[in-house]
Design an enzyme around this catalytic site. Structure first.
Site, mmCIF file in Angstrom:
data_model
loop_
_atom_site.group_PDB
_atom_site.id
_atom_site.type_symbol
_atom_site.label_atom_id
_atom_site.label_comp_id
_atom_site.label_asym_id
_atom_site.label_seq_id
_atom_site.Cartn_x
_atom_site.Cartn_y
_atom_site.Cartn_z
ATOM 1 N N SER A 56 49.335 43.930 41.190
ATOM 2 C CA SER A 56 48.556 45.172 41.292
ATOM 3 C C SER A 56 49.083 46.174 40.281
ATOM 4 O O SER A 56 50.277 46.152 39.939
ATOM 5 C CB SER A 56 48.721 45.764 42.700
ATOM 6 N N TYR B 257 54.025 48.315 49.577
ATOM 7 C CA TYR B 257 53.035 47.456 48.910
ATOM 8 C C TYR B 257 53.351 47.346 47.417
ATOM 9 O O TYR B 257 53.388 46.257 46.842
ATOM 10 C CB TYR B 257 51.635 48.036 49.134
HETATM 11 P P1 NAP Z 1 40.545 42.064 50.975
HETATM 12 O O1 NAP Z 1 39.152 42.373 50.591
HETATM 13 O O2 NAP Z 1 41.194 42.852 52.069
HETATM 14 O O3 NAP Z 1 40.638 40.511 51.326
HETATM 15 C C1 NAP Z 1 41.888 39.990 51.715
HETATM 16 C C2 NAP Z 1 41.795 38.487 51.873
HETATM 17 O O4 NAP Z 1 43.119 38.011 52.178
HETATM 18 C C3 NAP Z 1 40.891 38.041 53.001
HETATM 19 O O5 NAP Z 1 40.326 36.815 52.651
HETATM 20 C C4 NAP Z 1 41.877 37.874 54.159
HETATM 21 O O6 NAP Z 1 41.437 36.926 55.137
HETATM 22 C C5 NAP Z 1 43.079 37.327 53.429
HETATM 23 N N1 NAP Z 1 44.350 37.543 54.125
HETATM 24 C C6 NAP Z 1 44.895 38.704 54.567
HETATM 25 N N2 NAP Z 1 46.073 38.468 55.182
HETATM 26 C C7 NAP Z 1 46.260 37.125 55.138
HETATM 27 C C8 NAP Z 1 47.285 36.265 55.608
HETATM 28 N N3 NAP Z 1 48.359 36.723 56.276
HETATM 29 N N4 NAP Z 1 47.154 34.936 55.389
HETATM 30 C C9 NAP Z 1 46.061 34.436 54.734
HETATM 31 N N5 NAP Z 1 45.071 35.206 54.273
HETATM 32 C C10 NAP Z 1 45.168 36.532 54.468
HETATM 33 O O7 NAP Z 1 41.546 42.175 49.699
HETATM 34 P P2 NAP Z 1 41.223 42.307 48.128
HETATM 35 O O8 NAP Z 1 41.035 43.732 47.817
HETATM 36 O O9 NAP Z 1 40.234 41.295 47.703
HETATM 37 O O10 NAP Z 1 42.667 41.926 47.547
HETATM 38 C C11 NAP Z 1 42.992 40.637 47.086
HETATM 39 C C12 NAP Z 1 44.299 40.737 46.318
HETATM 40 O O11 NAP Z 1 44.161 41.669 45.242
HETATM 41 C C13 NAP Z 1 45.476 41.244 47.167
HETATM 42 O O12 NAP Z 1 46.650 40.557 46.810
HETATM 43 C C14 NAP Z 1 45.581 42.704 46.778
HETATM 44 O O13 NAP Z 1 46.871 43.213 46.956
HETATM 45 C C15 NAP Z 1 45.185 42.628 45.310
HETATM 46 N N6 NAP Z 1 44.723 43.901 44.760
HETATM 47 C C16 NAP Z 1 43.597 44.496 45.252
HETATM 48 C C17 NAP Z 1 43.183 45.708 44.722
HETATM 49 C C18 NAP Z 1 41.961 46.442 45.215
HETATM 50 O O14 NAP Z 1 41.773 47.631 44.844
HETATM 51 N N7 NAP Z 1 41.092 45.836 45.997
HETATM 52 C C19 NAP Z 1 43.923 46.304 43.681
HETATM 53 C C20 NAP Z 1 45.055 45.648 43.211
HETATM 54 C C21 NAP Z 1 45.445 44.454 43.763
HETATM 55 P P3 NAP Z 1 41.062 37.430 56.659
HETATM 56 O O15 NAP Z 1 39.904 38.371 56.501
HETATM 57 O O16 NAP Z 1 40.717 36.182 57.385
HETATM 58 O O17 NAP Z 1 42.304 38.117 57.163
#
Ligand code: NAP
Length: 248
Positions: free
Chosen positions: A143, A157
């Site tokens: 991130s 985080y």
């Molecule tokens: P999201 O929409 O909240 O989706 C999270 C995903 O991870 C879901 O499929 C969830 O499944 C799964 N998950 C959560 N906890 C888990 C666990 N303990 N074991 C297995 N699966 C788990 O997140 P996102 O925004 O797409 O983020 C994806 C990645 O990008 C993350 O690593 C995040 O830190 C990174 N990121 C995101 C952003 C942003 O602005 N969105 C920015 C920088 C980095 P369930 O629904 O079944 O729990």
């Protein structure tokens, strides 16, 4: 033979966009999730309706036995693993460090750091030429917070993502001569449900002013970078941290 990609947290957000794009590019896809089986099955059906092959596998990234079972399932149902996307990740409610409980920080590190480490261990055992594998690619989702620090919001985080950056650098060098490339992507603010899970659903809109491009990113814009890093076009790229963040 189509290549196989395993995406942790592939049921929603960046992971789901990556699963869809990977299937469009001819990958078989394993979609891991923790609790929302309906969301995971929706992504599987979309891919199948478009003529692709996908499976959904429940496994909690904070539980080692779940991770081992996840990889065994992929071996059995899809065959050789070519690409691991360490994407699953969590945030928590906005808090200062002096307000954080041991349990909160411990959970953050287990899901965002220990889980990806264990997934990489399982992937290297399968991909490394040292273990009889045929190489592969590991992409860790870090991130922009890793270099910005997350002050006043979620330093835990940000620190977990800093660990992912260092992990990427070290593992990339460790397995570079064994046919495995290891890279990270550092997204800026992306429009997904993760912000609501931290009690801040409007973050993508509210952050626009601080982003040089004047808007938050879309999940598919991160997926494009992941697919490039996985592809042969990135054949000399390892240990890289690719910032996809609208210029922050
Ligand atoms: P999201 O929409 O909240 O989706 C999270 C995903 O991870 C879901 O499929 C969830 O499944 C799964 N998950 C959560 N906890 C888990 C666990 N303990 N074991 C297995 N699966 C788990 O997140 P996102 O925004 O797409 O983020 C994806 C990645 O990008 C993350 O690593 C995040 O830190 C990174 N990121 C995101 C952003 C942003 O602005 N969105 C920015 C920088 C980095 P369930 O629904 O079944 O729990």
């Amino acid at each position: 033979m189509s290549r196989t990609m395993l995406i942790t947290g592939g049921s929603r957000g960046i992971g789901a966009a990556t699963a869809t794009l990977a299937a469009e590019r001819g990958y078989q896809v394993a979609i891991n999730y923790r609790s929302d089986s309906e969301a995971a099955e929706r992504v599987v059906s979309e891919i199948e309706q478009a003529g692709g092959r996908a499976i959904a596998v429940q496994a909690d990234m904070a539980v080692e036995a779940d991770i081992v079972r996840l990889f065994d399932t992929v071996d059995r149902e899809l065959g050789r693993l070519d690409v691991l996307v360490n994407n699953a990740g969590i945030i928590d409610q906005v808090a200062r460090v002096d307000e954080m409980s041991f349990e909160r920080v411990d959970r953050m590190m287990r899901v965002n750091v220990t889980g990806p480490f264990m997934c990489a261990r399982e992937a290297v055992k399968r991909m490394s030429t040292k273990h009889g594998g045929q190489g592969g690619s590991i992409i860790n989702i870090s991130s922009a917070a890793s270099h910005r620090g997350g002050s006043g919001e979620y330093v835990d985080y940000a620190a977990s993502k800093g660990a992912i950056d260092t992990f990427t650098e070290g593992l990339a060098k460790e397995v570079a001569a064994e046919g495995i490339r290891v890279n990270a992507i550092r997204p800026g603010v992306v429009r997904t449900d993760i912000h609501a899970s931290g009690g801040n659903p409007d973050k993508p809109d509210n952050s626009s002013k601080g982003i040089p491009m004047g808007r938050a990113g879309e999940a598919r814009e991160i997926a494009g970078g992941i697919l490039w890093l996985a592809s042969d076009e990135a054949s000399f790229t390892t240990g890289a941290r690719l910032d996809i963040d609208g210029g922050v």
